[in-house]
Design a protein around this motif. Structure first.
Motif, PDB file in Angstrom:
ATOM      1  N   THR A  53      39.432  23.083  -4.085  1.00  0.00           N
ATOM      2  CA  THR A  53      38.020  22.819  -4.371  1.00  0.00           C
ATOM      3  C   THR A  53      37.375  24.060  -4.957  1.00  0.00           C
ATOM      4  OG1 THR A  53      38.004  21.386  -2.415  1.00  0.00           O
ATOM      5  CG2 THR A  53      35.883  21.878  -3.422  1.00  0.00           C
ATOM      6  N   VAL A  54      36.569  23.876  -5.997  1.00  0.00           N
ATOM      7  CA  VAL A  54      35.873  24.984  -6.639  1.00  0.00           C
ATOM      8  C   VAL A  54      34.376  24.829  -6.406  1.00  0.00           C
ATOM      9  CG1 VAL A  54      35.435  26.198  -8.801  1.00  0.00           C
ATOM     10  CG2 VAL A  54      37.669  25.145  -8.401  1.00  0.00           C
ATOM     11  N   TYR A  55      33.741  25.920  -5.965  1.00  0.00           N
ATOM     12  CA  TYR A  55      32.310  25.922  -5.699  1.00  0.00           C
ATOM     13  C   TYR A  55      31.608  26.966  -6.559  1.00  0.00           C
ATOM     14  CZ  TYR A  55      33.698  23.637  -1.281  1.00  0.00           C
ATOM     15  OH  TYR A  55      34.229  22.802  -0.337  1.00  0.00           O
ATOM     16  N   THR A  56      30.377  26.659  -6.942  1.00  0.00           N
ATOM     17  CA  THR A  56      29.460  27.681  -7.450  1.00  0.00           C
ATOM     18  C   THR A  56      28.285  27.682  -6.489  1.00  0.00           C
ATOM     19  OG1 THR A  56      28.378  26.064  -8.905  1.00  0.00           O
ATOM     20  CG2 THR A  56      30.122  27.403  -9.862  1.00  0.00           C
ATOM     21  N   GLY A  57      28.114  28.791  -5.758  1.00  0.00           N
ATOM     22  CA  GLY A  57      27.161  28.794  -4.662  1.00  0.00           C
ATOM     23  C   GLY A  57      27.628  27.812  -3.603  1.00  0.00           C
ATOM     24  N   THR A  58      26.784  26.870  -3.237  1.00  0.00           N
ATOM     25  CA  THR A  58      27.165  25.834  -2.266  1.00  0.00           C
ATOM     26  C   THR A  58      27.488  24.509  -2.945  1.00  0.00           C
ATOM     27  OG1 THR A  58      24.831  25.257  -1.946  1.00  0.00           O
ATOM     28  CG2 THR A  58      25.779  26.881  -0.434  1.00  0.00           C
ATOM     29  N   SER A  59      27.453  24.483  -4.271  1.00  0.00           N
ATOM     30  CA  SER A  59      27.696  23.242  -5.006  1.00  0.00           C
ATOM     31  C   SER A  59      29.183  23.061  -5.305  1.00  0.00           C
ATOM     32  CB  SER A  59      26.912  23.240  -6.324  1.00  0.00           C
ATOM     33  OG  SER A  59      25.529  23.345  -6.079  1.00  0.00           O
ATOM     34  N   ASN A  60      29.710  21.890  -4.982  1.00  0.00           N
ATOM     35  CA  ASN A  60      31.093  21.532  -5.267  1.00  0.00           C
ATOM     36  C   ASN A  60      31.174  21.047  -6.713  1.00  0.00           C
ATOM     37  OD1 ASN A  60      33.493  20.062  -5.614  1.00  0.00           O
ATOM     38  ND2 ASN A  60      33.531  19.373  -3.494  1.00  0.00           N
ATOM     39  N   SER A  79      41.020  30.841   0.903  1.00  0.00           N
ATOM     40  CA  SER A  79      40.071  30.847  -0.209  1.00  0.00           C
ATOM     41  C   SER A  79      40.118  32.159  -0.966  1.00  0.00           C
ATOM     42  CB  SER A  79      38.643  30.598   0.299  1.00  0.00           C
ATOM     43  OG  SER A  79      38.240  31.637   1.191  1.00  0.00           O
ATOM     44  N   ILE A  80      39.617  32.111  -2.190  1.00  0.00           N
ATOM     45  CA  ILE A  80      39.442  33.304  -3.016  1.00  0.00           C
ATOM     46  C   ILE A  80      38.063  33.218  -3.660  1.00  0.00           C
ATOM     47  CG2 ILE A  80      40.713  32.198  -4.911  1.00  0.00           C
ATOM     48  CD1 ILE A  80      41.479  34.988  -5.883  1.00  0.00           C
ATOM     49  N   SER A  81      37.274  34.283  -3.509  1.00  0.00           N
ATOM     50  CA  SER A  81      35.913  34.312  -4.040  1.00  0.00           C
ATOM     51  C   SER A  81      35.814  35.327  -5.164  1.00  0.00           C
ATOM     52  CB  SER A  81      34.909  34.673  -2.936  1.00  0.00           C
ATOM     53  OG  SER A  81      34.838  33.659  -1.961  1.00  0.00           O
ATOM     54  N   LEU A  82      35.297  34.886  -6.289  1.00  0.00           N
ATOM     55  CA  LEU A  82      34.993  35.759  -7.415  1.00  0.00           C
ATOM     56  C   LEU A  82      33.478  35.741  -7.597  1.00  0.00           C
ATOM     57  CD1 LEU A  82      37.819  34.480  -9.794  1.00  0.00           C
ATOM     58  CD2 LEU A  82      37.943  36.338  -8.114  1.00  0.00           C
ATOM     59  N   LEU A  83      32.978  36.448  -8.550  1.00  0.00           N
ATOM     60  CA  LEU A  83      31.535  36.517  -8.742  1.00  0.00           C
ATOM     61  C   LEU A  83      31.007  35.165  -9.219  1.00  0.00           C
ATOM     62  CD1 LEU A  83      29.449  38.765  -8.370  1.00  0.00           C
ATOM     63  CD2 LEU A  83      29.503  39.109 -10.844  1.00  0.00           C
ATOM     64  N   GLY A  84      30.280  34.472  -8.354  1.00  0.00           N
ATOM     65  CA  GLY A  84      29.698  33.189  -8.710  1.00  0.00           C
ATOM     66  C   GLY A  84      30.592  31.984  -8.492  1.00  0.00           C
ATOM     67  N   SER A 111      30.582  30.834   6.549  1.00  0.00           N
ATOM     68  CA  SER A 111      29.491  31.795   6.388  1.00  0.00           C
ATOM     69  C   SER A 111      30.044  33.165   6.017  1.00  0.00           C
ATOM     70  CB  SER A 111      28.681  31.888   7.688  1.00  0.00           C
ATOM     71  OG  SER A 111      29.528  32.263   8.768  1.00  0.00           O
ATOM     72  N   LEU A 112      29.169  34.053   5.582  1.00  0.00           N
ATOM     73  CA  LEU A 112      29.561  35.411   5.214  1.00  0.00           C
ATOM     74  C   LEU A 112      30.127  36.137   6.430  1.00  0.00           C
ATOM     75  CD1 LEU A 112      26.503  36.403   2.976  1.00  0.00           C
ATOM     76  CD2 LEU A 112      28.702  35.442   2.264  1.00  0.00           C
ATOM     77  N   ASN A 113      31.140  36.982   6.201  1.00  0.00           N
ATOM     78  CA  ASN A 113      31.797  37.666   7.327  1.00  0.00           C
ATOM     79  C   ASN A 113      31.515  39.166   7.392  1.00  0.00           C
ATOM     80  OD1 ASN A 113      33.400  38.844   5.325  1.00  0.00           O
ATOM     81  ND2 ASN A 113      35.123  37.445   5.665  1.00  0.00           N
ATOM     82  N   GLY A 114      30.652  39.675   6.536  1.00  0.00           N
ATOM     83  CA  GLY A 114      30.277  41.083   6.588  1.00  0.00           C
ATOM     84  C   GLY A 114      31.123  42.000   5.729  1.00  0.00           C
ATOM     85  N   ARG A 115      32.235  41.511   5.202  1.00  0.00           N
ATOM     86  CA  ARG A 115      33.085  42.338   4.345  1.00  0.00           C
ATOM     87  C   ARG A 115      32.604  42.267   2.899  1.00  0.00           C
ATOM     88  NH1 ARG A 115      37.696  43.915   7.017  1.00  0.00           N
ATOM     89  NH2 ARG A 115      38.116  42.814   8.973  1.00  0.00           N
TER      90      ARG A 115
END
Length: 208
Positions: A53-60, A79-84, A111-115
């Motif tokens: 699944t690919v998200y931009t912000g909270t939108s699928n 998961s892997i997060s890139l900018l946006g 949710s965000l984990n602080g890293r």
């Protein structure tokens, strides 16, 4: 005793003659996926069901579910997060005939984990990205796309680093580096680590 031994050998031969059967499902252009039954090669002892699944912000913005024969190393979720953009992978593996009938839901949005890790935008790779869920590593990927060298940075789950890059669209020719620690995927730190490795090597050469 001889009868038991003969039965054991017969069962082994019988099993060897019938490869694992799995559901295979590749989505079409509309995202629809129809199960078919396939016989796996002997080198693929695992049935896999996976949803990316690919998200931009909270939108699928994209969800793709597939099923296929594979190896245990591909049994990875994370998961892997890139900018946006954030891509998640939810995978289930099993090893009995047609056991991958289930279509998996998307990996949960955490949710965000602080890293924090560095990420790339259109001008540099010094943007700071907040990591989510179990993304406890930073990643740097160097890949060639249409003849152009491209760098990608972001946050990543440890399981993704260990072996599911191909499922996330990162081919085997890409250079992938994962590290632990906030903002550890800075190019300057990578150079420092290389220099630290070179110091003892130079010392050994000089001694001899």
């Amino acid at each position: 005793m001889k009868l038991l031994l003969s039965l054991a050998i017969s069962c082994a031969l019988f099993s060897a003659g019938f490869p694992l059967s799995c559901y295979q499902c590749t989505p079409d252009a509309s995202g629809n996926c129809t199960n078919t039954v396939t016989s796996c090669m002997s080198s693929q002892p695992t049935c896999v069901s996976t949803t990316a699944t690919v998200y931009t912000g909270t939108s699928n913005i994209s969800k793709i579910s597939t099923k296929f024969c594979s190896v245990p190393q591909q049994c990875v979720s994370g998961s892997i997060s890139l900018l946006g953009v954030r891509t998640t992978l939810n995978t289930n593996c099993c090893s009995t005939d047609l056991c991958n009938s289930q279509t998996l839901p998307e990996w949960p949005q955490n949710s965000l984990n602080g890293r924090q890790c560095y990420a790339c935008n259109t001008t540099s790779c010094l943007a700071v990205l907040n990591c989510s869920g179990n993304e406890d590593r930073c990643i740097t990927v160097m890949a060639t796309v249409l003849g152009t060298r491209v760098m990608v940075k972001g946050c990543v789950s440890p399981e993704i680093c260990s072996g599911a890059m191909s499922q996330l669209g990162l081919n085997a020719s890409a250079e992938i580096n994962c590290c632990q620690g906030n903002l550890c995927n800075d190019a300057r730190r990578i150079i420092q680590n290389i220099l630290l490795l070179l110091v003892p090597l130079v010392s050994i050469v000089l001694i001899h």
